[in-house]
Motif scaffolding. Structure first.
Motif, PDB file in Angstrom:
ATOM      1  N   LYS A 230      54.884  42.696  56.028  1.00  0.00           N
ATOM      2  CA  LYS A 230      54.292  43.700  57.038  1.00  0.00           C
ATOM      3  C   LYS A 230      55.276  44.909  57.203  1.00  0.00           C
ATOM      4  O   LYS A 230      54.856  45.861  57.249  1.00  0.00           O
ATOM      5  N   ALA A 231      56.603  44.509  57.415  1.00  0.00           N
ATOM      6  CA  ALA A 231      57.403  45.333  57.648  1.00  0.00           C
ATOM      7  C   ALA A 231      57.806  46.436  56.516  1.00  0.00           C
ATOM      8  O   ALA A 231      57.952  47.767  56.586  1.00  0.00           O
ATOM      9  N   ALA A 232      57.572  45.939  55.234  1.00  0.00           N
ATOM     10  CA  ALA A 232      57.839  46.577  53.942  1.00  0.00           C
ATOM     11  C   ALA A 232      56.652  47.784  53.767  1.00  0.00           C
ATOM     12  O   ALA A 232      56.878  48.639  53.502  1.00  0.00           O
ATOM     13  N   LEU A 233      55.442  47.165  54.307  1.00  0.00           N
ATOM     14  CA  LEU A 233      54.284  47.897  53.994  1.00  0.00           C
ATOM     15  C   LEU A 233      54.383  48.981  55.175  1.00  0.00           C
ATOM     16  O   LEU A 233      54.005  50.387  54.868  1.00  0.00           O
ATOM     17  N   GLU A 234      54.776  48.542  56.379  1.00  0.00           N
ATOM     18  CA  GLU A 234      54.965  49.703  57.212  1.00  0.00           C
ATOM     19  C   GLU A 234      55.953  51.099  56.716  1.00  0.00           C
ATOM     20  O   GLU A 234      55.539  52.200  56.816  1.00  0.00           O
ATOM     21  N   ILE A 235      57.115  50.507  56.209  1.00  0.00           N
ATOM     22  CA  ILE A 235      58.247  51.583  55.925  1.00  0.00           C
ATOM     23  C   ILE A 235      57.628  52.555  54.592  1.00  0.00           C
ATOM     24  O   ILE A 235      57.950  53.746  54.503  1.00  0.00           O
ATOM     25  N   THR A 236      56.983  51.807  53.767  1.00  0.00           N
ATOM     26  CA  THR A 236      56.696  52.240  52.467  1.00  0.00           C
ATOM     27  C   THR A 236      55.388  53.363  52.875  1.00  0.00           C
ATOM     28  O   THR A 236      55.361  54.561  52.220  1.00  0.00           O
ATOM     29  N   ILE A 237      54.653  53.087  53.735  1.00  0.00           N
ATOM     30  CA  ILE A 237      53.526  54.016  54.176  1.00  0.00           C
ATOM     31  C   ILE A 237      54.178  55.044  54.791  1.00  0.00           C
ATOM     32  O   ILE A 237      53.675  56.405  54.603  1.00  0.00           O
ATOM     33  N   GLU A 238      55.072  55.200  55.501  1.00  0.00           N
ATOM     34  CA  GLU A 238      55.879  56.190  55.957  1.00  0.00           C
ATOM     35  C   GLU A 238      56.249  57.157  54.991  1.00  0.00           C
ATOM     36  O   GLU A 238      56.215  58.222  55.227  1.00  0.00           O
ATOM     37  N   ALA A 239      56.772  56.845  53.939  1.00  0.00           N
ATOM     38  CA  ALA A 239      57.062  57.624  52.997  1.00  0.00           C
ATOM     39  C   ALA A 239      56.069  58.110  52.099  1.00  0.00           C
ATOM     40  O   ALA A 239      56.018  59.393  51.753  1.00  0.00           O
ATOM     41  N   LEU A 240      55.107  57.134  51.554  1.00  0.00           N
ATOM     42  CA  LEU A 240      53.870  57.794  51.092  1.00  0.00           C
ATOM     43  C   LEU A 240      52.948  58.654  51.813  1.00  0.00           C
ATOM     44  O   LEU A 240      52.579  59.742  51.134  1.00  0.00           O
ATOM     45  N   ARG A 241      53.018  58.693  52.979  1.00  0.00           N
ATOM     46  CA  ARG A 241      52.296  59.443  54.112  1.00  0.00           C
ATOM     47  C   ARG A 241      52.863  60.947  53.570  1.00  0.00           C
ATOM     48  O   ARG A 241      52.150  61.887  53.647  1.00  0.00           O
ATOM     49  N   MET A 242      54.178  61.141  53.510  1.00  0.00           N
ATOM     50  CA  MET A 242      55.058  62.457  53.601  1.00  0.00           C
ATOM     51  C   MET A 242      54.543  62.923  52.112  1.00  0.00           C
ATOM     52  O   MET A 242      54.588  64.086  51.859  1.00  0.00           O
ATOM     53  N   GLU A 243      54.508  62.168  51.077  1.00  0.00           N
ATOM     54  CA  GLU A 243      54.325  62.590  49.804  1.00  0.00           C
ATOM     55  C   GLU A 243      53.054  63.004  49.659  1.00  0.00           C
ATOM     56  O   GLU A 243      52.688  63.832  48.777  1.00  0.00           O
ATOM     57  N   THR A 244      51.872  62.598  50.269  1.00  0.00           N
ATOM     58  CA  THR A 244      50.676  62.701  50.182  1.00  0.00           C
ATOM     59  C   THR A 244      49.650  63.648  51.134  1.00  0.00           C
ATOM     60  O   THR A 244      48.721  64.079  50.794  1.00  0.00           O
ATOM     61  N   MET A 245      50.732  64.090  52.294  1.00  0.00           N
ATOM     62  CA  MET A 245      49.799  64.923  53.015  1.00  0.00           C
ATOM     63  C   MET A 245      49.696  66.368  52.562  1.00  0.00           C
ATOM     64  O   MET A 245      48.496  67.098  52.977  1.00  0.00           O
ATOM     65  N   GLN A 246      50.357  66.686  51.578  1.00  0.00           N
ATOM     66  CA  GLN A 246      49.937  68.043  50.719  1.00  0.00           C
ATOM     67  C   GLN A 246      48.555  68.079  50.237  1.00  0.00           C
ATOM     68  O   GLN A 246      48.089  69.360  49.928  1.00  0.00           O
ATOM     69  N   PHE A 247      48.046  66.965  50.046  1.00  0.00           N
ATOM     70  CA  PHE A 247      46.760  66.907  49.387  1.00  0.00           C
ATOM     71  C   PHE A 247      45.595  66.809  50.643  1.00  0.00           C
ATOM     72  O   PHE A 247      44.324  66.271  50.031  1.00  0.00           O
ATOM     73  N   GLY A 248      45.929  67.036  51.545  1.00  0.00           N
ATOM     74  CA  GLY A 248      44.761  66.633  52.769  1.00  0.00           C
ATOM     75  C   GLY A 248      44.651  65.154  53.008  1.00  0.00           C
ATOM     76  O   GLY A 248      43.563  64.892  53.854  1.00  0.00           O
ATOM     77  N   ILE A 249      45.365  64.456  52.621  1.00  0.00           N
ATOM     78  CA  ILE A 249      45.339  62.795  53.065  1.00  0.00           C
ATOM     79  C   ILE A 249      46.325  62.183  54.113  1.00  0.00           C
ATOM     80  O   ILE A 249      47.274  62.603  54.346  1.00  0.00           O
ATOM     81  N   LYS A 250      45.387  61.740  54.784  1.00  0.00           N
ATOM     82  CA  LYS A 250      46.160  60.997  56.078  1.00  0.00           C
ATOM     83  C   LYS A 250      46.213  59.641  55.894  1.00  0.00           C
ATOM     84  O   LYS A 250      45.493  58.874  55.090  1.00  0.00           O
ATOM     85  N   MET A 251      47.327  59.175  56.593  1.00  0.00           N
ATOM     86  CA  MET A 251      47.722  57.676  56.308  1.00  0.00           C
ATOM     87  C   MET A 251      48.397  57.192  57.711  1.00  0.00           C
ATOM     88  O   MET A 251      49.024  57.923  58.562  1.00  0.00           O
ATOM     89  N   THR A 252      47.750  55.989  57.821  1.00  0.00           N
ATOM     90  CA  THR A 252      48.065  55.518  59.363  1.00  0.00           C
ATOM     91  C   THR A 252      48.254  53.970  59.289  1.00  0.00           C
ATOM     92  O   THR A 252      47.485  53.225  58.433  1.00  0.00           O
ATOM     93  N   ASN A 253      49.320  53.542  60.118  1.00  0.00           N
ATOM     94  CA  ASN A 253      49.610  52.061  60.173  1.00  0.00           C
ATOM     95  C   ASN A 253      49.295  51.650  61.258  1.00  0.00           C
ATOM     96  O   ASN A 253      49.172  52.101  62.671  1.00  0.00           O
ATOM     97  N   ILE A 254      48.380  50.389  61.437  1.00  0.00           N
ATOM     98  CA  ILE A 254      47.687  49.772  62.700  1.00  0.00           C
ATOM     99  C   ILE A 254      48.280  48.494  62.844  1.00  0.00           C
ATOM    100  O   ILE A 254      47.901  47.583  61.847  1.00  0.00           O
TER     101      ILE A 254
END
Length: 268
Positions: free
Chosen positions: A146-170
Motif C-alpha cells: 500500500k505504501a508503494a502505491l501511495e508513493i507511485t501515485i504522488e509521482a504519477l499525479r504530477m506527470e498527468t495533471m497537465q492533461f486535466g487528470i486528478k489523482m487522489t489516495n484515500i
C-alpha cells in the motif's frame, strides 16, 4: 449527463458500499469482480475483471467506454490482505500481494489514461490503507504494497495533471468487511519462534476488522472527494486514533514510535 464511475473490486465490502451509494446519487456505476456470475442482486452492473491480468483490464475499460463513451472516475479498490511473519511468508504470496495491491492498480491506470487524456478530464482515486503509513508487525508486506502505491501515485499525479487528470489516495483504517476471510494468513506453525506473538497479533487484527467502522463512511467520503473541485493528494478515513497514529509517526522519534507499536500489539 451523469458521471461514469468504474470501481474495481465492487462485489463486496467497501467497493460494494461505494457502488451502491454513488448509484443512488445518480452516477453511472460499473463495478468489477473476478466472478460476477456468483454475485446476485448487485445494485449496479458487475463486469468480469482480474486486476492481475492486463488483457482482462483492457477488455473491461473498452467495454465501459463503449457503453458510456467516457470514464469520469476510476476507483482502484480491488486488493488483498496478507499477514504473517515475513520470514515464514512464501515468496509466491508476497508476489501475489504486490501484484494485486500495486501492479493491478497501476495497470488499471495505464488502461484508462489514454481515454482520460483524450477527453481532457478524469479523476482516479486509489484506496490504499492507513497501514501503508507504517511498518506493522506481521503485516509488513501488506503495509509495503500500500505504501508503494501511495508513493507511485504522488509521482504519477504530477506527470498527468497537465492533461486535466486528478489523482487522489484515500487511506482507510479498519472497516467491518470480509477482508479477513479473504486474505492470506501465513499458518501459525507449532515449531515457529513467532508462534505466540503472531497468534496474538492475528487475533487482535481480526477483532479490529470485526469492530471496524461502517463501509458507508468510506462511500460518503469518496462521494465528497469526487465532488471536490481541487481534491487533496491524500485523505485518511478512519477512527481518530487511527488517523492520529500517522501524526505520531511524523513527530515522534523512530524508536519511541516503535515502542508504542510494540506495546499496542503486546510484543516485547
Amino acid at each position: 449527463m451523469p458521471k461514469t464511475v468504474l470501481i474495481t473490486g465492487g462485489s463486496s465490502g467497501i467497493g460494494k458500499a461505494m457502488g451502491e451509494y454513488l448509484s443512488k446519487k445518480g452516477y453511472q456505476v460499473f463495478g468489477t469482480s473476478r466472478n460476477p456470475e456468483k454475485i446476485t442482486g448487485s445494485f449496479f452492473p458487475l463486469l468480469k475483471m482480474d486486476v492481475n491480468q492486463t488483457e482482462s483490464i483492457q477488455a473491461v475499460v473498452a467495454e465501459v467506454i463503449g457503453k458510456a463513451k467516457k470514464i469520469d472516475v476510476v476507483i482502484n479498490n480491488a486488493g488483498v490482505g496478507i499477514t504473517g511473519p515475513i520470514e515464514e511468508t512464501p515468496e509466491s504470496e508476497i508476489m501475489n500481494a504486490f501484484q494485486t495491491n500495486f501492479y493491478g492498480p497501476i495497470n488499471v491506470i495505464k488502461a484508462v489514461l489514454p481515454q482520460m487524456r483524450e477527453q481532457g478530464f478524469g479523476h482516479i482515486l486509489n484506496i490504499t490503507s492507513i497501514a501503508g503509513y507504517m511498518g506493522l508487525p506481521y503485516r509488513g508486506i501488506y503495509s509495503a504494497s500500500k505504501a508503494a502505491l501511495e508513493i507511485t501515485i504522488e509521482a504519477l499525479r504530477m506527470e498527468t495533471m497537465q492533461f486535466g487528470i486528478k489523482m487522489t489516495n484515500i487511506a482507510p483504517g479498519d472497516f467491518a468487511t470480509n477482508i479477513a476471510a479473504g486474505r492470506y494468513h501465513a499458518p501459525i506453525l507449532n515449531n515457529s519462534p513467532y508462534k505466540k506473538d503472531y497468534g496474538n497479533t492475528l487475533k487482535m487484527m481480526n477483532e479490529h476488522v470485526e469492530k471496524g467502522g461502517n463501509p458507508l463512511e468510506m462511500a460518503k467520503a469518496v462521494h465528497r472527494i469526487i465532488e471536490t473541485e481541487n481534491p487533496r493528494i491524500h485523505y485518511k478515513v478512519g477512527s481518530p486514533l487511527q488517523k492520529f497514529s500517522i501524526v505520531l509517526k511524523r513527530v515522534l522519534p523512530d524508536k519511541v514510535y516503535e515502542r508504542m507499536l510494540l506495546n499496542h500489539y503486546g510484543l516485547k
